[in-house]
Design a protein around this motif. Structure first.
Motif, PDB file in Angstrom:
ATOM      1  N   VAL A  52      21.461  43.094  19.391  1.00  0.00           N
ATOM      2  CA  VAL A  52      21.216  43.214  20.825  1.00  0.00           C
ATOM      3  C   VAL A  52      22.551  43.087  21.555  1.00  0.00           C
ATOM      4  CG1 VAL A  52      20.116  42.180  22.858  1.00  0.00           C
ATOM      5  CG2 VAL A  52      18.864  42.311  20.688  1.00  0.00           C
ATOM      6  N   TYR A  53      22.808  44.040  22.444  1.00  0.00           N
ATOM      7  CA  TYR A  53      23.983  43.994  23.318  1.00  0.00           C
ATOM      8  C   TYR A  53      23.501  43.783  24.756  1.00  0.00           C
ATOM      9  CZ  TYR A  53      26.656  46.176  19.507  1.00  0.00           C
ATOM     10  OH  TYR A  53      27.264  46.453  18.304  1.00  0.00           O
ATOM     11  N   TYR A  54      24.426  43.389  25.607  1.00  0.00           N
ATOM     12  CA  TYR A  54      24.076  43.285  27.020  1.00  0.00           C
ATOM     13  C   TYR A  54      25.251  43.708  27.897  1.00  0.00           C
ATOM     14  CZ  TYR A  54      26.807  38.970  27.631  1.00  0.00           C
ATOM     15  OH  TYR A  54      27.827  38.062  27.711  1.00  0.00           O
ATOM     16  N   TYR A  55      24.915  44.124  29.100  1.00  0.00           N
ATOM     17  CA  TYR A  55      25.921  44.392  30.139  1.00  0.00           C
ATOM     18  C   TYR A  55      25.256  44.211  31.496  1.00  0.00           C
ATOM     19  CZ  TYR A  55      23.688  49.044  30.068  1.00  0.00           C
ATOM     20  OH  TYR A  55      22.774  50.080  30.086  1.00  0.00           O
ATOM     21  N   ASP A  56      26.067  44.033  32.527  1.00  0.00           N
ATOM     22  CA  ASP A  56      25.548  43.865  33.880  1.00  0.00           C
ATOM     23  C   ASP A  56      25.471  45.219  34.576  1.00  0.00           C
ATOM     24  OD1 ASP A  56      25.230  41.002  33.993  1.00  0.00           O
ATOM     25  OD2 ASP A  56      27.421  40.878  33.924  1.00  0.00           O
ATOM     26  N   GLU A  57      24.371  45.450  35.269  1.00  0.00           N
ATOM     27  CA  GLU A  57      24.147  46.706  35.972  1.00  0.00           C
ATOM     28  C   GLU A  57      24.998  46.767  37.246  1.00  0.00           C
ATOM     29  OE1 GLU A  57      22.471  49.375  35.331  1.00  0.00           O
ATOM     30  OE2 GLU A  57      21.439  48.756  33.492  1.00  0.00           O
ATOM     31  N   PRO A  58      25.551  47.938  37.562  1.00  0.00           N
ATOM     32  CA  PRO A  58      26.363  48.039  38.781  1.00  0.00           C
ATOM     33  C   PRO A  58      25.548  48.173  40.066  1.00  0.00           C
ATOM     34  CG  PRO A  58      26.361  50.138  37.612  1.00  0.00           C
ATOM     35  CD  PRO A  58      25.635  49.159  36.742  1.00  0.00           C
ATOM     36  N   TYR A  59      24.362  48.769  39.983  1.00  0.00           N
ATOM     37  CA  TYR A  59      23.621  49.101  41.196  1.00  0.00           C
ATOM     38  C   TYR A  59      22.449  48.165  41.492  1.00  0.00           C
ATOM     39  CZ  TYR A  59      26.289  53.404  40.669  1.00  0.00           C
ATOM     40  OH  TYR A  59      27.307  54.319  40.528  1.00  0.00           O
ATOM     41  N   HIS A 192      31.955  53.164  38.443  1.00  0.00           N
ATOM     42  CA  HIS A 192      30.616  53.456  38.948  1.00  0.00           C
ATOM     43  C   HIS A 192      30.759  53.805  40.425  1.00  0.00           C
ATOM     44  CE1 HIS A 192      29.173  51.735  35.222  1.00  0.00           C
ATOM     45  NE2 HIS A 192      29.850  50.633  35.479  1.00  0.00           N
ATOM     46  N   PRO A 193      30.491  55.035  40.801  1.00  0.00           N
ATOM     47  CA  PRO A 193      30.748  55.457  42.179  1.00  0.00           C
ATOM     48  C   PRO A 193      29.832  54.779  43.185  1.00  0.00           C
ATOM     49  CG  PRO A 193      29.526  57.155  40.995  1.00  0.00           C
ATOM     50  CD  PRO A 193      29.928  56.124  39.978  1.00  0.00           C
ATOM     51  N   GLN A 194      30.318  54.695  44.411  1.00  0.00           N
ATOM     52  CA  GLN A 194      29.487  54.227  45.513  1.00  0.00           C
ATOM     53  C   GLN A 194      28.625  55.402  45.966  1.00  0.00           C
ATOM     54  OE1 GLN A 194      29.183  51.235  46.528  1.00  0.00           O
ATOM     55  NE2 GLN A 194      31.023  50.115  45.914  1.00  0.00           N
ATOM     56  N   ASN A 200      27.157  50.266  44.867  1.00  0.00           N
ATOM     57  CA  ASN A 200      27.617  49.469  43.728  1.00  0.00           C
ATOM     58  C   ASN A 200      27.647  48.008  44.159  1.00  0.00           C
ATOM     59  OD1 ASN A 200      28.953  48.265  41.596  1.00  0.00           O
ATOM     60  ND2 ASN A 200      30.367  49.963  41.290  1.00  0.00           N
ATOM     61  N   LEU A 201      26.653  47.250  43.732  1.00  0.00           N
ATOM     62  CA  LEU A 201      26.485  45.877  44.198  1.00  0.00           C
ATOM     63  C   LEU A 201      27.361  44.880  43.448  1.00  0.00           C
ATOM     64  CD1 LEU A 201      22.590  45.733  44.558  1.00  0.00           C
ATOM     65  CD2 LEU A 201      24.283  46.217  46.330  1.00  0.00           C
ATOM     66  N   GLU A 259      35.912  59.667  45.672  1.00  0.00           N
ATOM     67  CA  GLU A 259      37.080  59.082  46.341  1.00  0.00           C
ATOM     68  C   GLU A 259      38.130  58.601  45.341  1.00  0.00           C
ATOM     69  OE1 GLU A 259      35.556  56.095  49.008  1.00  0.00           O
ATOM     70  OE2 GLU A 259      34.710  57.594  50.362  1.00  0.00           O
ATOM     71  N   LEU A 260      38.361  59.437  44.332  1.00  0.00           N
ATOM     72  CA  LEU A 260      39.359  59.129  43.309  1.00  0.00           C
ATOM     73  C   LEU A 260      40.644  59.944  43.484  1.00  0.00           C
ATOM     74  CD1 LEU A 260      37.049  58.883  40.165  1.00  0.00           C
ATOM     75  CD2 LEU A 260      38.139  57.007  41.416  1.00  0.00           C
ATOM     76  N   LEU A 261      40.697  60.759  44.503  1.00  0.00           N
ATOM     77  CA  LEU A 261      41.886  61.562  44.760  1.00  0.00           C
ATOM     78  C   LEU A 261      42.561  61.028  46.014  1.00  0.00           C
ATOM     79  CD1 LEU A 261      40.456  65.144  44.035  1.00  0.00           C
ATOM     80  CD2 LEU A 261      41.660  63.601  42.480  1.00  0.00           C
ATOM     81  N   ASP A 262      43.621  60.248  45.823  1.00  0.00           N
ATOM     82  CA  ASP A 262      44.368  59.703  46.956  1.00  0.00           C
ATOM     83  C   ASP A 262      45.794  59.410  46.520  1.00  0.00           C
ATOM     84  OD1 ASP A 262      44.423  57.095  45.717  1.00  0.00           O
ATOM     85  OD2 ASP A 262      42.388  56.769  46.445  1.00  0.00           O
ATOM     86  N   SER A 263      46.578  58.888  47.433  1.00  0.00           N
ATOM     87  CA  SER A 263      48.018  58.724  47.197  1.00  0.00           C
ATOM     88  C   SER A 263      48.346  57.625  46.202  1.00  0.00           C
ATOM     89  CB  SER A 263      48.730  58.437  48.522  1.00  0.00           C
ATOM     90  OG  SER A 263      48.227  57.244  49.101  1.00  0.00           O
TER      91      SER A 263
END
Length: 330
Positions: A52-59, A192-194, A200-201, A259-263
């Motif tokens: 069993v593995y686990y991870y926290d959900e982003p949303y 994880h995008p907004q 994304n909580l 929003e991954l394209l910026d300076s």
């Protein structure tokens, strides 16, 4: 340990190495049985648990526990009947895990809100399976699986495992270079995008790639400067063939929407086994995207960010394990 056990161990090793790179954590004992909660309906007294593995959900403020059935098959033994039987058995396991005090006591942390899902992990240990694995899933009727309402069951076949294992290898290669392209794991997280309807909580806490992410064509690893600088980098792992400019223009626009394209963000796109002309095709897509912003002769900030995206096909690797070597570890 018999040879068949050595073969089964290969799936365990691949899964352990692979999922750790995606920031999944193991919890509780492995390779154990636990009492069935519905023996009359399931027609068994106990259920198996490989890991069993686990991870926290982003949303959502949830922790997901992934109850895994790890299969290691040779080319000739990956057949529809075997895959169907494994999926049906796993569905019963998830149904019982969801209501079992024994399973909960062994695998669930205290004071967390959680959900349980199932993962059927079908590893091809001889590396020779080239058929369409999805055809093995056609005989599975989701309506007849004995899953609780809202429960999820995922299947990773040989092709998907091969792709994810190559991402694992590439991340480790980038991190291990004399001048590393990636910082240590503590400065990395899966993006994880907004989303408009799903904020994304847990942006800081949810670093892992979710099962939804791992089964999507775009997997994005975000990394920050260990020295505390404002710059960041993203590595975009893209599983599609890259045969047309339109395909890559859609990918570029997806990065813009995220929003991954910026300076302050460097972006590199990595593919595996893509079209032989994917590199010039991506270059054309960049040019067409930039021209569509304001014309070929007009500079825009966004055009500059798009022009700075790097495209790098990956070198294919294939992880293999010797049953003799595995036997010496016992």
């Amino acid at each position: 340990m018999p040879e068949n056990d050595h073969i089964a161990r290969q799936a365990e090793l691949v899964a352990s190495e692979l999922f750790s790179e995606f920031f999944w954590e193991k919890v509780g004992p492995t390779n154990h049985d636990w009492p069935c909660e519905d023996q009359q309906r399931h027609e068994v007294k106990t259920h198996p648990c490989d890991v069993v593995y686990y991870y926290d959900e982003p949303y959502s403020p949830l922790r997901t526990y992934v109850h895994c059935d790890l299969k290691s098959y040779a080319k000739g033994t990956i057949q529809q009947a075997a895959v169907k039987a494994a999926a049906e058995s796993l569905a019963k396991q998830i149904a019982c895990a969801d209501r079992s005090d024994d399973w909960r006591r062994l695998h669930v942390h205290e004071h967390v809100t959680y959900s349980v899902c199932g993962l059927l992990f079908v590893y091809n240990h001889d590396g020779e399976y080239e058929a369409n694995f999805q055809s093995n899933l056609l005989g599975i009727d989701p309506e007849k699986l004995q899953l609780p309402k809202g429960a999820r069951l995922f299947v990773l076949g040989p092709k998907e495992i091969f792709w994810l294992d190559n991402i694992r290898s590439e991340v480790q290669r980038m991190r291990g270079k004399r001048v590393p392209d990636l910082p240590p794991p503590e400065y990395c997280s899966y993006f994880h995008p907004q989303l408009i309807r799903r904020a994304n909580l847990q942006a800081e806490k949810a670093k892992a790639a979710t099962l939804e992410t791992l089964t999507s064509p775009i997997i994005i690893l975000e990394h920050r400067d260990p020295r505390g600088g404002a710059n960041r980098g993203v590595v975009v792992f893209y599983s599609r063939p890259g045969e047309t400019s339109d395909e890559f223009m859609y990918l570029i626009d997806t990065l813009r929407k995220y929003e991954l394209l910026d300076s302050r963000t460097s972006v590199v796109i990595k593919t595996l086994g893509a079209s032989p002309i994917s590199s010039p095709t991506f270059q054309k897509a960049q040019q067409q995207f930039i021209e569509g912003l304001a014309g070929a002769d007009v500079y825009t900030d966004l055009g500059g960010y798009v022009d700075n995206i790097r495209y790098e096909p990956m070198t294919e690797i294939r992880s293999t394990y010797s049953t003799i070597d595995l036997g010496t570890w016992e």
